[in-house]
Structures are given as structure tokens and as C-alpha cells.
Design a protein around this motif. Sequence first.
Motif, short mmCIF file in Angstrom:
data_model
loop_
_atom_site.label_atom_id
_atom_site.label_comp_id
_atom_site.label_asym_id
_atom_site.label_seq_id
_atom_site.Cartn_x
_atom_site.Cartn_y
_atom_site.Cartn_z
N HIS A 83 1.23 2.60 2.10
CA HIS A 83 2.13 1.58 2.64
C HIS A 83 1.36 0.47 3.35
O HIS A 83 1.71 -0.71 3.23
CB HIS A 83 3.12 2.23 3.60
N ALA A 84 0.31 0.86 4.10
CA ALA A 84 -0.49 -0.14 4.80
C ALA A 84 -1.22 -1.06 3.82
O ALA A 84 -1.33 -2.27 4.05
CB ALA A 84 -1.48 0.55 5.73
N ILE A 85 -1.71 -0.50 2.73
CA ILE A 85 -2.39 -1.31 1.71
C ILE A 85 -1.42 -2.30 1.08
O ILE A 85 -1.74 -3.48 0.91
CB ILE A 85 -3.03 -0.41 0.64
N VAL A 86 -0.22 -1.82 0.74
CA VAL A 86 0.79 -2.72 0.17
C VAL A 86 1.11 -3.85 1.14
O VAL A 86 1.17 -5.03 0.75
CB VAL A 86 2.08 -1.93 -0.18
N GLU A 87 1.28 -3.51 2.40
CA GLU A 87 1.65 -4.51 3.39
C GLU A 87 0.52 -5.52 3.61
O GLU A 87 0.76 -6.73 3.71
CB GLU A 87 2.01 -3.82 4.72
N MET A 88 -0.71 -5.03 3.68
CA MET A 88 -1.82 -5.95 3.96
C MET A 88 -2.08 -6.89 2.78
O MET A 88 -2.59 -8.00 2.96
CB MET A 88 -3.10 -5.17 4.30
N LEU A 89 -1.69 -6.47 1.57
CA LEU A 89 -1.91 -7.30 0.39
C LEU A 89 -0.84 -8.38 0.23
O LEU A 89 -0.93 -9.20 -0.68
CB LEU A 89 -1.98 -6.43 -0.86
N ASN A 90 0.15 -8.40 1.11
CA ASN A 90 1.13 -9.49 1.10
C ASN A 90 0.49 -10.81 1.52
O ASN A 90 0.89 -11.88 1.06
CB ASN A 90 2.30 -9.16 2.03
N ASP A 91 -0.49 -10.74 2.43
CA ASP A 91 -1.16 -11.95 2.90
C ASP A 91 -2.59 -11.61 3.30
O ASP A 91 -2.96 -11.66 4.48
CB ASP A 91 -0.39 -12.54 4.10
#
Length: 242
Positions: A83-91
Amino acid sequence: MKFTISFYCKEPIDGINSIMAVQGWIYRNMEKVNPELANWLHNEGIFKNNKVMKPINFSPVYKTQRKNIYGIKVSTLVTKIQHAIVEMLNDPEPLVLKGKNERTISLNVSEVKMKKLRDTKVYFTLSPIIFRDKDGFVKLDFTKEEDIEKARQIIEHNLTWKYECIYDEVCPYRVYYFQPKNMKTAFYTNYKIQSKDIKIPLTGYTGNFTLIADQSLLDMAYYFGIGYMTGSGFGCIESEVK
């Protein structure tokens, strides 16, 4: 889940050792979205049998077949890290590499894909595999059957330990077969332990190989890497699916 992250860059970056830069890029971006998790992953991890497992694996930067497109792989089975990887790849911030003469090269994320392990027995390395047993780092000769069997035993022990770290239960699974194909020594160097003046021989291996094991251990290999220092970007593999 294994993330394939593509970057656009006009400049050639062949020959640059990018493992440490990729590791720093992952932690800096993760810290922006989940600083507590980033700190735990970087400084603690899972402690079991007097060893620490960092439940993440990643590759160095590699050239793709598309013009000016480079890539990295980042993988884990831990949901909160996914989940953290997905979120950090937003920006995400750019991945910055140091080229010749300390020249700065910036790579910007252009695409992200996610995949799961497919049914396959053949793999190739994206970063060198480092073999280590209870006596220390191991140098192997893959022309010798006894060294191939030793590698299989080391891989089985390492993946079993990773399974027990993740699931906190005794691992009942096995690695049945390991056969290297065109595997060669990628580097041989003296590794300085934790910035101390103690240096030990360290050998890494790259190439293709066949691995037959119970699915749970194949998952450990694919998502957490094979061998030693996988939390630092070594032992990252990908499947060869025809």
C-alpha cells in the motif's frame, strides 16, 4: 506483488552502479507517505534466528527495449508495504543517479505496472545473488555438481527462513531442484562490514537458472529475493515466461 516502475531518461546510464541510489529513492518516497513504516523497514525489519529480514526486494536500474526507457522492480508480499509503494508512486520524486565526473542524471517515473508470479520454473537475475551459509559467504563453481547441490541447500535454507519470518510458523516446504544456466561471477570484492575496518570476500552471481520448489518458497524467492542482502537490492529475480 512485484512492481515494474519505468523511467524516462534521454541520457545513457549504462555502467552506473545504481543499487544504493534505488534504495535511497524507495525510502525517501516511502517516508513521505508513511514515515513510521519507512523507519521500521530501514532500521528494524523482522528479527528471527539472530538475523534481520527486510521484507522488500528491488533491482538496480536496467535498460528496457524501448527507447529512453529504463526500469526497476520492487516487490514484497507484506500488504502494508504494498500500500505504501502504491501511495508513494502517485507523486514520486525523480530517481537521481551519479554519472561520470559526478554528473547528475535524473530519471522521472513514466509508468507503473504490477504483476504476480506466473507458473514457471525458469528465472533470470536482475541483480547478483550472494550465497551465504552458517560459515560465511560462499564462492561456488557451477561446473561442479557438488557446488550446485550446495547452492540448492543454501537457497532452501534461506527461503525457509524468509517464510518463517513472514508467517511466524515452521516452514514445511522444500526446494527440490536448482540448476544454473550460464550463471557467472558478476563481481568479487572485499565487503566492509557495517563501515568497520573488517573486510570479507564477497561474490555475486548472475544468469539464468531453473528452480523447482513448493509454491510458498517460490513466492519467497520471487517477492523477497534469493540469497543474502536481498533487502539491499541483491538477489532480485524475474521469471522467464515463454
